[in-house]
Design an enzyme around this catalytic site. Structure first.
Site, mmCIF file in Angstrom:
data_model
loop_
_atom_site.group_PDB
_atom_site.id
_atom_site.type_symbol
_atom_site.label_atom_id
_atom_site.label_comp_id
_atom_site.label_asym_id
_atom_site.label_seq_id
_atom_site.Cartn_x
_atom_site.Cartn_y
_atom_site.Cartn_z
ATOM 1 N N CYS A 6 1.038 -1.044 -0.021
ATOM 2 C CA CYS A 6 0.166 0.156 -0.079
ATOM 3 C C CYS A 6 1.112 1.153 -0.031
ATOM 4 O O CYS A 6 1.577 1.300 0.736
ATOM 5 C CB CYS A 6 -1.004 0.033 1.220
ATOM 6 S SG CYS A 6 -1.690 1.705 1.658
ATOM 7 N N CYS A 9 0.949 3.025 3.349
ATOM 8 C CA CYS A 9 1.516 2.306 4.595
ATOM 9 C C CYS A 9 2.963 2.250 4.106
ATOM 10 O O CYS A 9 3.929 2.677 5.060
ATOM 11 C CB CYS A 9 1.169 0.961 4.325
ATOM 12 S SG CYS A 9 -0.487 0.396 4.881
ATOM 13 N N ASP A 32 0.832 16.934 -0.194
ATOM 14 C CA ASP A 32 0.473 16.245 -1.355
ATOM 15 C C ASP A 32 1.372 16.435 -2.254
ATOM 16 O O ASP A 32 1.925 17.510 -2.922
ATOM 17 C CB ASP A 32 -0.894 16.761 -1.870
ATOM 18 C CG ASP A 32 -1.510 15.946 -2.784
ATOM 19 O OD1 ASP A 32 -2.623 15.193 -2.305
ATOM 20 O OD2 ASP A 32 -1.051 15.590 -3.796
ATOM 21 N N HIS A 48 -2.923 0.688 8.684
ATOM 22 C CA HIS A 48 -3.756 0.684 7.415
ATOM 23 C C HIS A 48 -5.174 0.628 7.779
ATOM 24 O O HIS A 48 -5.782 -0.235 8.191
ATOM 25 C CB HIS A 48 -3.457 -0.792 6.464
ATOM 26 C CG HIS A 48 -4.340 -0.466 5.260
ATOM 27 N ND1 HIS A 48 -3.564 0.208 4.111
ATOM 28 C CD2 HIS A 48 -5.505 -1.033 4.805
ATOM 29 C CE1 HIS A 48 -4.882 0.094 3.047
ATOM 30 N NE2 HIS A 48 -5.734 -0.931 3.527
ATOM 31 N N ASN A 88 -12.186 11.965 0.461
ATOM 32 C CA ASN A 88 -12.618 11.159 -0.798
ATOM 33 C C ASN A 88 -12.779 9.476 -0.152
ATOM 34 O O ASN A 88 -11.782 9.097 0.225
ATOM 35 C CB ASN A 88 -11.704 11.153 -1.692
ATOM 36 C CG ASN A 88 -11.672 12.770 -2.296
ATOM 37 O OD1 ASN A 88 -12.436 13.322 -2.560
ATOM 38 N ND2 ASN A 88 -10.466 13.164 -2.942
ATOM 39 N N GLY A 94 -14.466 9.323 -5.570
ATOM 40 C CA GLY A 94 -13.288 9.627 -6.127
ATOM 41 C C GLY A 94 -11.888 9.323 -5.650
ATOM 42 O O GLY A 94 -11.087 9.734 -5.667
ATOM 43 N N HIS A 99 -6.144 3.982 1.240
ATOM 44 C CA HIS A 99 -5.746 3.964 2.450
ATOM 45 C C HIS A 99 -6.069 5.624 2.964
ATOM 46 O O HIS A 99 -5.806 6.472 2.455
ATOM 47 C CB HIS A 99 -4.152 3.992 2.549
ATOM 48 C CG HIS A 99 -3.507 4.211 4.048
ATOM 49 N ND1 HIS A 99 -2.535 3.290 4.379
ATOM 50 C CD2 HIS A 99 -3.659 5.071 5.079
ATOM 51 C CE1 HIS A 99 -2.211 3.727 5.665
ATOM 52 N NE2 HIS A 99 -3.055 4.887 6.076
ATOM 53 N N HIS A 101 -7.222 9.060 4.181
ATOM 54 C CA HIS A 101 -6.395 10.250 4.020
ATOM 55 C C HIS A 101 -7.252 11.468 4.128
ATOM 56 O O HIS A 101 -8.576 11.429 3.596
ATOM 57 C CB HIS A 101 -5.448 10.177 3.120
ATOM 58 C CG HIS A 101 -5.902 10.093 1.488
ATOM 59 N ND1 HIS A 101 -6.171 8.928 1.129
ATOM 60 C CD2 HIS A 101 -6.243 11.008 0.766
ATOM 61 C CE1 HIS A 101 -6.580 8.932 0.054
ATOM 62 N NE2 HIS A 101 -6.752 10.154 -0.361
ATOM 63 N N HIS A 103 -7.387 15.349 3.169
ATOM 64 C CA HIS A 103 -6.855 16.340 2.326
ATOM 65 C C HIS A 103 -7.127 17.632 3.098
ATOM 66 O O HIS A 103 -8.179 17.997 3.443
ATOM 67 C CB HIS A 103 -7.674 16.463 1.061
ATOM 68 C CG HIS A 103 -7.133 15.482 -0.094
ATOM 69 N ND1 HIS A 103 -6.122 15.645 -1.095
ATOM 70 C CD2 HIS A 103 -7.857 14.316 -0.201
ATOM 71 C CE1 HIS A 103 -6.383 14.490 -1.727
ATOM 72 N NE2 HIS A 103 -6.951 13.778 -1.321
HETATM 73 P P1 AMP Z 1 -7.523 10.494 -3.638
HETATM 74 O O1 AMP Z 1 -7.894 10.871 -4.919
HETATM 75 O O2 AMP Z 1 -8.364 11.300 -2.332
HETATM 76 O O3 AMP Z 1 -7.053 9.035 -3.236
HETATM 77 O O4 AMP Z 1 -5.912 11.435 -3.340
HETATM 78 C C1 AMP Z 1 -4.792 10.960 -3.463
HETATM 79 C C2 AMP Z 1 -3.757 11.902 -3.377
HETATM 80 O O5 AMP Z 1 -2.498 11.279 -3.012
HETATM 81 C C3 AMP Z 1 -3.879 12.961 -4.498
HETATM 82 O O6 AMP Z 1 -3.998 13.944 -4.197
HETATM 83 C C4 AMP Z 1 -2.238 12.576 -4.975
HETATM 84 O O7 AMP Z 1 -1.624 13.711 -5.571
HETATM 85 C C5 AMP Z 1 -1.596 12.170 -3.579
HETATM 86 N N1 AMP Z 1 -0.307 11.321 -3.825
HETATM 87 C C6 AMP Z 1 0.091 10.329 -4.437
HETATM 88 N N2 AMP Z 1 0.979 9.729 -4.409
HETATM 89 C C7 AMP Z 1 1.757 10.675 -3.377
HETATM 90 C C8 AMP Z 1 2.940 10.507 -2.839
HETATM 91 N N3 AMP Z 1 4.017 9.556 -3.042
HETATM 92 N N4 AMP Z 1 3.057 11.600 -1.891
HETATM 93 C C9 AMP Z 1 2.394 12.553 -1.688
HETATM 94 N N5 AMP Z 1 1.127 12.561 -1.939
HETATM 95 C C10 AMP Z 1 0.761 11.613 -2.964
HETATM 96 ZN ZN ZN Z 2 -2.094 1.566 3.759
#
Ligand code: AMP
Ligand code: ZN
Length: 114
Positions: A6, A9, A32, A48, A88, A94, A99, A101, A103
């Site tokens: 993941c 993770c 981000d 997780h 999300n 979306g 995992h 999170h 925003h």
């Molecule tokens: P979501 O669409 O809510 O799942 O958002 C996932 C977010 O993770 C997006 O805004 C991506 O830009 C961000 N993201 C993906 N990979 C990484 C990473 N390695 N480091 C920081 N942010 C990331």
């Molecule tokens: Zn995870």
């Protein structure tokens, strides 16, 4: 419990670098990689959890902690005129990274589309 493959993770374990702004035993906050606003960071649990939809009443202290940290870190990041908090959740929500999170977006507008 963490998953081997993941993305978040792996970030929580330090296997993939991130631009951290806060860390403790339970949670990690990092910028981000594709910011949609002048301030755009994510708060994740280190354990997780797939999404908000998979949380249970036992996770409520953790969820409260994540929201309290949202307030503290948004202010620390200079979001004095407000900020947006987005979770999300699942396919129709979306969610791209499976995992949980939070925003946090802030700073002067205009912002890019989420
Ligand atoms: P979501 O669409 O809510 O799942 O958002 C996932 C977010 O993770 C997006 O805004 C991506 O830009 C961000 N993201 C993906 N990979 C990484 C990473 N390695 N480091 C920081 N942010 C990331
Ligand atoms: Zn995870």
């Amino acid at each position: 419990m963490q998953l081997d493959d993941c993305l978040f993770c792996r970030i929580a374990r330090g296997e993939i670098p991130s631009n951290k702004i806060y860390e403790d035993d339970d949670v990690l906050a990092f910028r981000d990689i594709n910011p949609r606003a002048p301030v755009h960071f994510l708060i994740i649990p280190k354990q997780h959890v797939q999404s908000l939809a998979q949380t249970t009443p036992e996770d409520e202290a953790l969820l409260g902690k994540m929201l309290g940290l949202t307030r503290t870190l948004a202010l620390q990041e200079g979001c004095v005129n407000g900020y947006r908090v987005v979770i999300n959740t699942g396919a129709d929500g979306g969610q791209e990274v499976p995992h949980l999170h939070v925003h946090v977006l802030g700073g002067a507008r205009p912002w890019k589309q989420m």
